[in-house]
Write a protein that holds these residues in place. Structure first.
Motif, mmCIF file in Angstrom:
data_model
loop_
_atom_site.group_PDB
_atom_site.id
_atom_site.type_symbol
_atom_site.label_atom_id
_atom_site.label_comp_id
_atom_site.label_asym_id
_atom_site.label_seq_id
_atom_site.Cartn_x
_atom_site.Cartn_y
_atom_site.Cartn_z
ATOM 1 N N THR A 1 49.005 51.236 49.182
ATOM 2 C CA THR A 1 49.056 50.044 48.339
ATOM 3 C C THR A 1 50.108 50.215 47.245
ATOM 4 O O THR A 1 50.884 49.294 46.981
ATOM 5 N N MET A 2 50.141 51.385 46.634
ATOM 6 C CA MET A 2 51.136 51.634 45.586
ATOM 7 C C MET A 2 52.549 51.595 46.166
ATOM 8 O O MET A 2 53.477 51.074 45.543
ATOM 9 N N ARG B 1 53.532 49.821 48.737
ATOM 10 C CA ARG B 1 53.856 48.428 49.045
ATOM 11 C C ARG B 1 54.223 47.658 47.789
ATOM 12 O O ARG B 1 55.058 46.764 47.818
ATOM 13 N N ARG B 2 53.562 47.966 46.690
ATOM 14 C CA ARG B 2 53.806 47.220 45.453
ATOM 15 C C ARG B 2 55.074 47.682 44.733
ATOM 16 O O ARG B 2 55.587 46.983 43.868
ATOM 17 N N ARG B 3 55.536 48.834 45.037
ATOM 18 C CA ARG B 3 56.727 49.349 44.385
ATOM 19 C C ARG B 3 57.932 48.522 44.846
ATOM 20 O O ARG B 3 58.088 48.260 46.030
#
Length: 147
Positions: free
Chosen positions: A135-136, A138-140
């Motif tokens: 998730t981290m 993907r959000r970066r």
């Protein structure tokens, strides 16, 4: 977890059984030592009676034969009793070994259950951490979008 509680109860009961079997064995072994001490004391008494009969000048030594026959009968009884007691001791040892085997089976089962439960917890934690990392990631913002 209900199975774990039941297994813990079985382990506690098996430990109590092992302790009880051990107490019985120790008591039987103490009885064996007592019987052996009685036999040794009777043999010492026989030697003393033989010595007295050999040195007796009053003629009481003539009765030694009856004493010796009675002593031999008593010794045979004591030896038979000792043999029976040793059979009981062997049975108690066998019972203790069986109870100990049951206890070890339960303990190994419990260890395996705990090991599997820990592996499952580790697997879930790793899956959670993998999901957080994904998730981290993907959000970066991507490096291409900044240029």
């Amino acid at each position: 977890m209900a199975g774990t509680k039941g297994l813990a109860t079985l382990i506690r009961l098996a430990k109590w059984t092992v302790d009880e079997k051990r107490r019985i064995l120790v008591a039987l072994q103490a009885r064996e030592e007592q019987r052996l001490a009685e036999i040794r004391a009777a043999e010492a008494q026989l030697v003393e009676e033989q010595r007295l009969a050999a040195t007796d000048s009053t003629g009481i030594g003539a009765y030694y034969g009856a004493y010796a026959r009675a002593w031999l009968d008593l010794r045979a009884q004591r030896e038979a009793s000792l043999a029976a007691l040793r059979d009981e001791i062997q049975q108690a040892r066998d019972d203790l070994a069986e109870a100990f085997g049951v206890l070890k089976t339960y303990e190994v089962t419990e260890r395996e259950r705990q090991k599997r439960a820990q592996q499952e917890r580790d697997r879930k934690e790793q899956a959670f951490l993998d999901e957080v990392g994904l998730t981290m990631h993907r959000r970066r913002p991507s490096d291409d979008a900044e240029e």
